[in-house]
Design a protein around this motif. Structure first.
Motif, PDB file in Angstrom:
ATOM      1  N   ALA A 108      23.580  33.878  28.133  1.00 48.76           N
ATOM      2  CA  ALA A 108      22.339  33.349  28.714  1.00 48.76           C
ATOM      3  C   ALA A 108      21.686  32.347  27.771  1.00 48.76           C
ATOM      4  O   ALA A 108      21.164  31.312  28.208  1.00 48.76           O
ATOM      5  N   ASP A 109      21.713  32.638  26.467  1.00 53.00           N
ATOM      6  CA  ASP A 109      21.147  31.707  25.487  1.00 53.00           C
ATOM      7  C   ASP A 109      21.970  30.421  25.442  1.00 53.00           C
ATOM      8  O   ASP A 109      21.416  29.318  25.342  1.00 53.00           O
ATOM      9  N   ALA A 110      23.297  30.555  25.504  1.00 53.83           N
ATOM     10  CA  ALA A 110      24.160  29.379  25.478  1.00 53.83           C
ATOM     11  C   ALA A 110      23.938  28.528  26.727  1.00 53.83           C
ATOM     12  O   ALA A 110      23.891  27.288  26.648  1.00 53.83           O
ATOM     13  N   TYR A 111      23.794  29.193  27.865  1.00 54.53           N
ATOM     14  CA  TYR A 111      23.565  28.437  29.097  1.00 54.53           C
ATOM     15  C   TYR A 111      22.209  27.730  29.061  1.00 54.53           C
ATOM     16  O   TYR A 111      22.072  26.619  29.590  1.00 54.53           O
ATOM     17  N   ALA A 112      21.224  28.337  28.429  1.00 49.81           N
ATOM     18  CA  ALA A 112      19.914  27.691  28.283  1.00 49.81           C
ATOM     19  C   ALA A 112      20.037  26.411  27.462  1.00 49.81           C
ATOM     20  O   ALA A 112      19.372  25.402  27.761  1.00 49.81           O
ATOM     21  N   LEU A 113      20.897  26.424  26.447  1.00 50.23           N
ATOM     22  CA  LEU A 113      21.136  25.210  25.656  1.00 50.23           C
ATOM     23  C   LEU A 113      21.794  24.136  26.522  1.00 50.23           C
ATOM     24  O   LEU A 113      21.477  22.945  26.407  1.00 50.23           O
ATOM     25  N   LEU A 114      22.719  24.544  27.381  1.00 52.68           N
ATOM     26  CA  LEU A 114      23.368  23.586  28.279  1.00 52.68           C
ATOM     27  C   LEU A 114      22.344  22.977  29.232  1.00 52.68           C
ATOM     28  O   LEU A 114      22.332  21.751  29.444  1.00 52.68           O
ATOM     29  N   GLU A 115      21.509  23.793  29.804  1.00 52.70           N
ATOM     30  CA  GLU A 115      20.487  23.270  30.714  1.00 52.70           C
ATOM     31  C   GLU A 115      19.496  22.359  29.992  1.00 52.70           C
ATOM     32  O   GLU A 115      18.989  21.403  30.579  1.00 52.70           O
ATOM     33  N   ASN A 116      19.254  22.651  28.720  1.00 51.95           N
ATOM     34  CA  ASN A 116      18.339  21.822  27.939  1.00 51.95           C
ATOM     35  C   ASN A 116      18.902  20.424  27.708  1.00 51.95           C
ATOM     36  O   ASN A 116      18.157  19.485  27.412  1.00 51.95           O
ATOM     37  N   ALA A 117      20.215  20.280  27.843  1.00 50.14           N
ATOM     38  CA  ALA A 117      20.856  18.975  27.648  1.00 50.14           C
ATOM     39  C   ALA A 117      20.826  18.112  28.901  1.00 50.14           C
ATOM     40  O   ALA A 117      21.197  16.938  28.867  1.00 50.14           O
ATOM     41  N   ILE A 118      20.375  18.664  30.038  1.00 47.37           N
ATOM     42  CA  ILE A 118      20.347  17.914  31.298  1.00 47.37           C
ATOM     43  C   ILE A 118      19.286  16.817  31.237  1.00 47.37           C
ATOM     44  O   ILE A 118      18.189  17.033  30.730  1.00 47.37           O
ATOM     45  N   PHE A 119      19.633  15.641  31.735  1.00 45.31           N
ATOM     46  CA  PHE A 119      18.628  14.593  31.889  1.00 45.31           C
ATOM     47  C   PHE A 119      18.559  14.181  33.357  1.00 45.31           C
ATOM     48  O   PHE A 119      19.480  14.434  34.137  1.00 45.31           O
ATOM     49  N   CYS A 120      17.459  13.549  33.724  1.00 43.43           N
ATOM     50  CA  CYS A 120      17.226  13.188  35.122  1.00 43.43           C
ATOM     51  C   CYS A 120      17.210  11.674  35.309  1.00 43.43           C
ATOM     52  O   CYS A 120      16.891  10.921  34.388  1.00 43.43           O
ATOM     53  N   TYR A 121      17.578  11.266  36.488  1.00 46.92           N
ATOM     54  CA  TYR A 121      17.471   9.871  36.909  1.00 46.92           C
ATOM     55  C   TYR A 121      16.829   9.870  38.288  1.00 46.92           C
ATOM     56  O   TYR A 121      17.286  10.593  39.181  1.00 46.92           O
ATOM     57  N   GLN A 122      15.743   9.124  38.411  1.00 44.58           N
ATOM     58  CA  GLN A 122      14.972   9.094  39.662  1.00 44.58           C
ATOM     59  C   GLN A 122      14.564  10.505  40.109  1.00 44.58           C
ATOM     60  O   GLN A 122      14.615  10.854  41.289  1.00 44.58           O
ATOM     61  N   GLY A 123      14.201  11.309  39.107  1.00 42.02           N
ATOM     62  CA  GLY A 123      13.682  12.638  39.384  1.00 42.02           C
ATOM     63  C   GLY A 123      14.715  13.696  39.706  1.00 42.02           C
ATOM     64  O   GLY A 123      14.353  14.830  40.008  1.00 42.02           O
ATOM     65  N   GLU A 124      16.015  13.358  39.615  1.00 41.31           N
ATOM     66  CA  GLU A 124      17.062  14.313  39.952  1.00 41.31           C
ATOM     67  C   GLU A 124      17.989  14.510  38.762  1.00 41.31           C
ATOM     68  O   GLU A 124      18.302  13.549  38.049  1.00 41.31           O
TER      69      GLU A 124
END
Length: 464
Positions: free
Chosen positions: A9-25
């Motif tokens: 769960a902690d590792a997946y949180a790091l992965l989600e933290n790396a997500i960036f958005c373009y045009q709000g998505e």
């Protein structure tokens, strides 16, 4: 002091933290979040880096980010026919992209090698894109997504880029040094195995995704089927190395002329390196790293062999042999951190000649014998496919004991992978996703279907 075990769960949180958005998505993940170093191009989303994270999102049912990624990278694909050597050709996909702001507007900026170290274009990006598009369609069941006109055009442009006639006679794809994961000079110019494995999987993906309801599409499918058979035969017949094949090469006659000769590529027996005669086990084998006129690269390249297993480019017997070799040479290839990208490292004068004295590709570091945790996912996947899940668990146990304590470095150094890479970024996104995906595959082997291909008896190999 006992190392802290990884909490998924902690590792997946790091992965989600790396997500960036373009045009709000959500539209991709940055390559790394190392607070101690300048971002450079690690704040971009690389197509090859995103694959393991994308497969995780698909398995978890979070398909929207993968859909957006596929749409945005397709929009960056080059379409214009150019005769300028400084312009990428039509069909080329970017190595990476990032969001920029101009005049208060968000835009996507792709890097086609024009900013990369060495200025080498990404040969593998289009192949990974096709691989991921197929995985998305298999997960969602939405073939209409791939059948949209712009996606069909994108697939055909990639096919035209790699299937058209060139100044060569081989079914394999000719590429320069540094044009894929090994993106620096490492003597991999020519017909490197990794590209051939990706090429084969991309062709099989395209065959599943192309429409077949008109004459033009049928011509593409015919070209794919023809190339698949020739490519598979070529790799299985000429790239395979085991003790029996080494003995045959050792007794080759050179400078043979004509069609029906044993030494078709004019390989000189004295080119067999001393290490391979000692290292090759009695049972098992692997696909050579490269093959061309007068040359076999006897090094073991991990990703190319693992992808050959996943894509069924190697035969059933060869695939079992590759797994057997990894098990037999576990201490050399897996060591303390799965898995070395290439074995053995080039050293001394050979290192100077092959790498140009590259200080980053110093022996047993980075691409020259370094260990890359991102390769855990194809390693576990290959073990799963060949019915050896216990080896996958063994690899995961090795990695899980270290990665969190070492803050998810990009690569490890040393013959057994005990040292954190000298220039490795920490909190490397594909290190995180590579481990997580391997763990998910171990726990849910049915997910393997998103990233593997069964043997296809309809592909007819033809000797050339």
């Amino acid at each position: 002091m006992k190392r802290k075990e990884i909490n998924p769960a902690d590792a997946y949180a790091l992965l989600e933290n790396a997500i960036f958005c373009y045009q709000g998505e959500p539209s991709g993940t940055v390559a790394a979040h190392d607070p101690a170093l300048d971002a450079l191009n690690y704040d971009q989303c690389f197509i090859r880096d995103f694959i393991s994270g994308a497969l995780i999102f698909l398995i978890k049912g979070k398909t929207e980010i993968v859909k957006n990624f596929l749409i945005h990278t397709l929009a960056l694909q080059k379409h214009e026919k150019r005769m300028d050597c400084f312009e990428p050709g039509p069909g080329l996909m970017p190595a990476s992209y990032k969001v920029i702001y101009e005049d208060g507007k968000e835009e996507l900026l792709g890097d086609f090698g024009n900013h990369a170290i060495g200025r080498v274009p990404p040969v593998d990006s289009g192949f990974w894109w096709l691989f991921l598009l197929r995985a998305y369609v298999k997960k969602t069941g939405d073939m209409s997504f791939a059948h949209q006109p712009e996606f069909q055009e994108g697939i055909k442009l990639i096919l035209e880029l790699c299937l058209r006639s060139r100044f060569e006679m081989f079914p394999t794809l000719l590429v320069p040094d540094g044009s894929f994961m090994i993106d620096r000079r490492m003597g991999v110019y020519g017909h490197p195995l990794e590209i051939q494995s990706l090429f084969y999987m991309a062709l099989r993906s395209a065959r599943e995704l192309l429409r077949s309801d008109n004459e033009e599409d049928s011509s593409y499918l015919q070209a794919i089927n023809s190339r698949l058979g020739s490519l598979r035969y070529h790799i299985r017949e000429y790239y395979w190395l085991d003790l029996k094949q080494l003995n045959e090469i050792h007794r080759f006659e050179s400078n043979q002329f004509g069609e029906n000769v044993a030494n078709k590529f004019n390989i000189y027996p004295r080119s067999i390196p001393h290490w391979v005669t000692l290292w090759m086990p009695d049972r098992g084998g692997y696909l050579a790293g490269n093959l061309g006129p007068g040359r076999i690269d006897f090094r073991f390249f991990s990703l190319g062999n693992l992808l050959a297993v996943l894509g069924s480019l190697s035969s059933e017997e060869e695939s079992q042999g590759i797994i057997q070799l990894i098990e037999e040479r576990w201490s050399d290839l897996v060591g303390r951190m799965p898995i070395q990208i290439v074995f053995p490292a080039v050293e001394n004068l050979e290192w100077e000649i092959v790498t140009g004295s590259d200080p980053k590709n110093y022996p047993w570091s980075y691409h020259n014998g370094g260990s890359w945790p991102v390769l855990i996912w194809p390693l576990v996947a290959a073990f799963q496919k060949m019915g050896r899940p216990e080896l996958g668990q063994k690899a995961l146990d090795l990695a899980g004991d270290r990665l969190i304590a070492d803050e998810w470095p990009e690569y490890y150094d040393g013959k057994n992978g005990r040292l954190i890479g000298k220039e490795a970024r920490r909190y490397q996104t594909w290190t995180i996703s590579g481990y997580l995906l391997g763990k998910m595959l171990q726990e849910n082997p049915e997910s393997l279907s998103l990233m593997s291909f069964d043997e296809d008896p309809e592909i007819q190999g033809c000797p050339v």
